[in-house]
Design an enzyme around this catalytic site. Structure first.
Site, PDB file in Angstrom:
ATOM      1  N   THR A 152       3.141  -0.795   8.846  1.00 39.50           N
ATOM      2  CA  THR A 152       4.005  -1.082  10.000  1.00 39.50           C
ATOM      3  C   THR A 152       3.200  -1.105  11.296  1.00 39.50           C
ATOM      4  O   THR A 152       3.503  -1.879  12.217  1.00 39.50           O
ATOM      5  CB  THR A 152       5.128  -0.035  10.082  1.00 39.50           C
TER       6      THR A 152
ATOM      7  N   GLY B 261       0.817  -1.208   0.000  1.00 38.11           N
ATOM      8  CA  GLY B 261       0.000   0.000   0.000  1.00 38.11           C
ATOM      9  C   GLY B 261       0.845   1.250   0.000  1.00 38.11           C
ATOM     10  O   GLY B 261       2.064   1.192   0.188  1.00 38.11           O
TER      11      GLY B 261
ATOM     12  N   PRO C 164       2.571   4.879   1.172  1.00 34.96           N
ATOM     13  CA  PRO C 164       3.201   5.226   2.457  1.00 34.96           C
ATOM     14  C   PRO C 164       2.206   5.854   3.424  1.00 34.96           C
ATOM     15  O   PRO C 164       1.326   6.621   3.032  1.00 34.96           O
ATOM     16  CB  PRO C 164       4.286   6.240   2.045  1.00 34.96           C
ATOM     17  N   GLY C 165       2.337   5.503   4.691  1.00 30.54           N
ATOM     18  CA  GLY C 165       1.542   6.131   5.740  1.00 30.54           C
ATOM     19  C   GLY C 165       0.173   5.541   5.956  1.00 30.54           C
ATOM     20  O   GLY C 165      -0.630   6.094   6.705  1.00 30.54           O
ATOM     21  N   THR C 166      -0.144   4.401   5.317  1.00 31.61           N
ATOM     22  CA  THR C 166      -1.490   3.840   5.440  1.00 31.61           C
ATOM     23  C   THR C 166      -1.621   2.866   6.604  1.00 31.61           C
ATOM     24  O   THR C 166      -2.722   2.397   6.876  1.00 31.61           O
ATOM     25  CB  THR C 166      -1.894   3.119   4.138  1.00 31.61           C
ATOM     26  N   GLY C 167      -0.519   2.525   7.283  1.00 34.29           N
ATOM     27  CA  GLY C 167      -0.625   1.710   8.499  1.00 34.29           C
ATOM     28  C   GLY C 167      -0.076   0.303   8.380  1.00 34.29           C
ATOM     29  O   GLY C 167      -0.457  -0.567   9.165  1.00 34.29           O
TER      30      GLY C 167
ATOM     31  N   HIS D  19     -10.263  30.134 -11.466  1.00 34.60           N
ATOM     32  CA  HIS D  19     -10.429  28.746 -11.008  1.00 34.60           C
ATOM     33  C   HIS D  19     -11.784  28.559 -10.331  1.00 34.60           C
ATOM     34  O   HIS D  19     -12.507  27.583 -10.617  1.00 34.60           O
ATOM     35  CB  HIS D  19      -9.321  28.394 -10.006  1.00 34.60           C
TER      36      HIS D  19
ATOM     37  N   GLU E 195      -7.056  33.211  -9.400  1.00 34.16           N
ATOM     38  CA  GLU E 195      -7.769  32.327  -8.471  1.00 34.16           C
ATOM     39  C   GLU E 195      -9.271  32.440  -8.645  1.00 34.16           C
ATOM     40  O   GLU E 195     -10.003  31.454  -8.503  1.00 34.16           O
ATOM     41  CB  GLU E 195      -7.377  32.658  -7.023  1.00 34.16           C
TER      42      GLU E 195
END
Length: 692
Positions: free
Chosen positions: A245, A238, A240-243, A465, A462
């Site tokens: 580890t 997945g 990075p940072g999705t859990g 946009h 801006e």
């Protein structure tokens, strides 16, 4: 037994630095014991005065560089009474014999010996005893030891220090003679990470898969009775940072079996064969403690597909390590009771042999959290934060599409820091919104020097946009617009993307048109364009090329995708299509972008008065919100539709477009044929027939 075990485990391990300390203490002790206690240094003239007066009993001439003087025992007290500078002299005994009381540096040897003989003859005439002298050629063993051994010790110490640094520091696998040992951190029973599955919010599917592995280790009979076998490995894949580890930490905390944790880079060293040796040692330890779990984080460090490394043709240490890992996971020998968990965010570059069933039986995809999962993640990370009562977690979850679990944790911490900076007693909703702006856009720079002309151009950019996105159905809903510089941007428009699983062609085109609205507004109002649309152009260029060459959304190129999911194009020097196709892709991508740019200009020209009003309000307030656009443009009619009605409207629109396309094709087919005088020759040539 428990006391004996604890004594063994608490026994301090031998430290190599004790050897250095013992050598240093020995040198200091040798220096102290061999030196005299109260020896005093005098001049040559002082010596001859004492010699003539009969105080000197004997002398020892050492290497013609130093003379040791011994005072007669019966004259020592007289000498102390005679001169105060000799009052501290004493009859001392050293560790290696009698020590001298006085020392001096003699002059040239021949001259000194002549003077000494004269003094002895005078003492002999006076009836006194002569001074005994002895010439001693001594060897200073300490100096020799330091001269020859110190460089060797320094070289050895430097080599030892370098080996420790290269092998990862002290302890465990860091010692020189243990360099081939595994560097895995072991979590035994009772020594966990204090992280459980309750601390992992969202990721329900991934948690269920991993929990099943833990449950198998705890209650194997439940599965083996039905003939099931324990999975040999699970790969967490997945962004990075999705859990990934965090899931592994929860396994370490929940599983009541030994858990070995290490990174893929821990196997790789500069020495040949170290990685394979560490793999063998790791699995050896795990088999001894089976059932056990091995977790390898960032496995792509050693699991990259073989034959694709940059140093092709050499003895690649990573490939050797991978080969050993493949053998240990599912080789000739049995590997019962050991489960492998691994995590990576680059599964496309992993070797196929590593990914097959029997090694990694399960590939668990840990995706970005959806709306409901973001709510759960917020509830976990907001527990330790002191919140105001009005903070709405549902609103925060909607404001953070595309955020990973790590991003949400960072957002909560950033909001608390902002509240503390403002000296608030609790964290408010506005602090979270400021934190979102800080993370996405960067630090606010109100003191940046911008001229009035530049500020006006930024405001219309801006506002362009905001106007185009408001007028287009499938553009993302606007949240706010600002011309306050943040990070590297001079202004920004914030949108709230929809939670989409698939994206249709009209949705992509509307997003591209809204992205080009800033540059289109500059041309419509000022008649010229600037460099302020760099990020917009980069975004639409990627979208256009993706439509043509990846998603098959272009009629001319057709239903063809050149996307390489295996990542092989990184190592290829040729494109997967011909030069003519490359030209067609470039032309079609440019055509899509220019069509949307013209569309944006047309929308802004038709609503120029509203665009100007919005820009003026933006110059006045610097930050405007959705309510200001409603005041100027009115409500968007499709925002009030229910999801089912939106799907019906979208389907109706697709059908209408298809009907229009078929009508235009029928018109072309029913048009009269060209006359032979005008086009007959061209028709004949294209059909391949000879011209009459």
């Amino acid at each position: 037994m428990s006391k004996e075990k604890s004594n063994k485990t608490n026994k301090p391990s031998f430290n190599f630095y004790w050897i250095y300390a013992i050598i240093a203490i020995g040198i200091i002790a040798l220096q102290v014991f061999t030196s005299g206690g109260n020896t005093r240094e005098i001049s040559t003239n002082d010596f001859f005065e004492l010699a003539k007066d009969g105080y000197v009993e004997k002398i020892i001439i050492i290497n013609n560089q130093e003379v040791e003087v011994f005072i007669a025992d019966d004259r020592l007290e007289d000498l102390k009474d005679r001169d105060k500078k000799y009052k501290n002299l004493s009859k001392s005994k050293g560790s290696f014999g009698e020590s001298p009381q006085l020392t001096f540096t003699p002059p040239e040897p021949k001259f000194f010996m002549d003077q000494l003989k004269e003094v002895n003859s005078e003492l002999s005439e006076a009836g006194q005893g002569q001074i005994d002298y002895k010439i001693d050629n001594r060897v200073n063993w300490l100096q020799v030891l330091l001269t020859y051994s110190l460089p060797i010790l320094l070289i050895f110490g430097l080599w030892f220090f370098m080996m420790r640094r290269m092998s990862g520091g002290a302890g465990g696998g860091g010692q020189i003679f243990n360099i081939g040992k595994s560097k895995a951190q072991l979590f035994e029973k009772g020594k966990g990470t204090n992280v459980t599955f309750k601390d992992v919010a969202g990721l329900e599917g991934a948690k269920e898969e991993v929990q099943e592995i833990v449950d198998f280790l705890k209650n194997p009979k439940k599965y083996t009775e039905l003939g099931a076998k324990i999975p040999k490995g699970a790969l967490l894949v997945g962004p990075p940072g999705t859990g990934k580890t965090l899931l592994a930490k929860a396994v370490a905390g929940e599983a009541q079996v030994p858990f070995f944790s290490l990174s893929g880079s821990d196997f790789v060293e500069m020495f040949v064969g170290v990685g394979a040796s560490r793999v063998r040692d790791l699995f050896k330890q795990a088999k001894e403690k089976a059932p056990a779990i091995i977790f390898i984080d960032e496995i792509d460090a050693i699991g990259r597909a073989r034959g694709k490394n940059a140093n092709m043709g050499s003895n690649d240490e990573r490939e050797n390590t991978l080969n050993q890992l493949l053998t240990e996971m599912d080789g000739f020998g049995t590997n019962s009771g050991v489960i492998i968990l691994a995590a990576t965010n680059r599964a496309d570059i992993l070797d196929r042999a590593l990914m097959r069933a029997g090694r990694f039986d399960r590939q668990i995809y840990v995706d970005m959290p959806d709306l409901n999962e973001r709510k759960e993640i917020f509830q976990v990370h907001l527990k330790p934060i002191k919140l105001q009562d009005k903070v709405d977690i549902d609103f925060l979850a909607k404001q953070t599409p595309g955020f990973s679990g790590a991003d949400i944790a960072n957002l909560c911490n950033e909001a608390a820091l902002i509240a503390a900076r403002k000296k608030k007693s609790a964290v408010e909703l506005q602090d979270f919104l400021d934190a979102v702006d800080r993370i996405i856009g960067g630090l606010e720079k109100k003191n940046r020097i911008i001229s009035k002309e530049e500020k006006r151009a930024i405001a219309f950019h801006e506002a362009g946009h905001a106007t185009v996105s408001w007028l287009l159905r499938y553009a993302h809903p606007l949240v706010k617009v600002t011309i306050v510089p943040r990070g590297q941007s001079l202004g920004a428009a914030w949108y709230l993307p929809e939670e989409r699983s698939i994206t249709r062609t009209n949705q992509i085109l509307d997003e591209m048109c809204a992205a080009l609205g800033g540059r289109a507004a500059e041309e419509v109002i000022f008649g010229e364009i600037s460099t302020g649309a760099l990020s917009d152009l980069e975004k639409v260029t990627k979208q256009a090329y993706a439509m043509v060459s990846i998603y098959g959304l272009n009629d001319k190129v057709g239903n063809i995708s050149y996307y390489d999911s295996q990542g092989r194009s990184e190592y290829s020097f040729s494109k997967p299509y011909s030069e003519d196709t490359a030209k067609t892709i470039d032309e079609e991508a440019s055509k899509i972008i220019e069509e949307q740019y013209k569309r944006a200009k047309q929308l802004l020209t038709e609503n120029r008065d509203k665009l100007t009003a919005l820009a003026e309000k933006l110059l006045q307030k610097e930050v405007i919100f959705k309510e200001d656009l409603v005041e100027i443009f009115g409500e968007r009619p499709w925002d009030s539709l229910e999801p089912e009605e939106q799907l019906k409207e979208a389907a109706k629109e697709i059908i209408e477009q298809a009907d229009e396309k078929s009508d235009s094709e029928e018109t072309e087919n029913n048009s009269p044929a060209p006359s032979e005088s005008e086009n007959g020759s061209e028709t004949e040539e294209t059909e391949g027939q000879p011209k009459e």
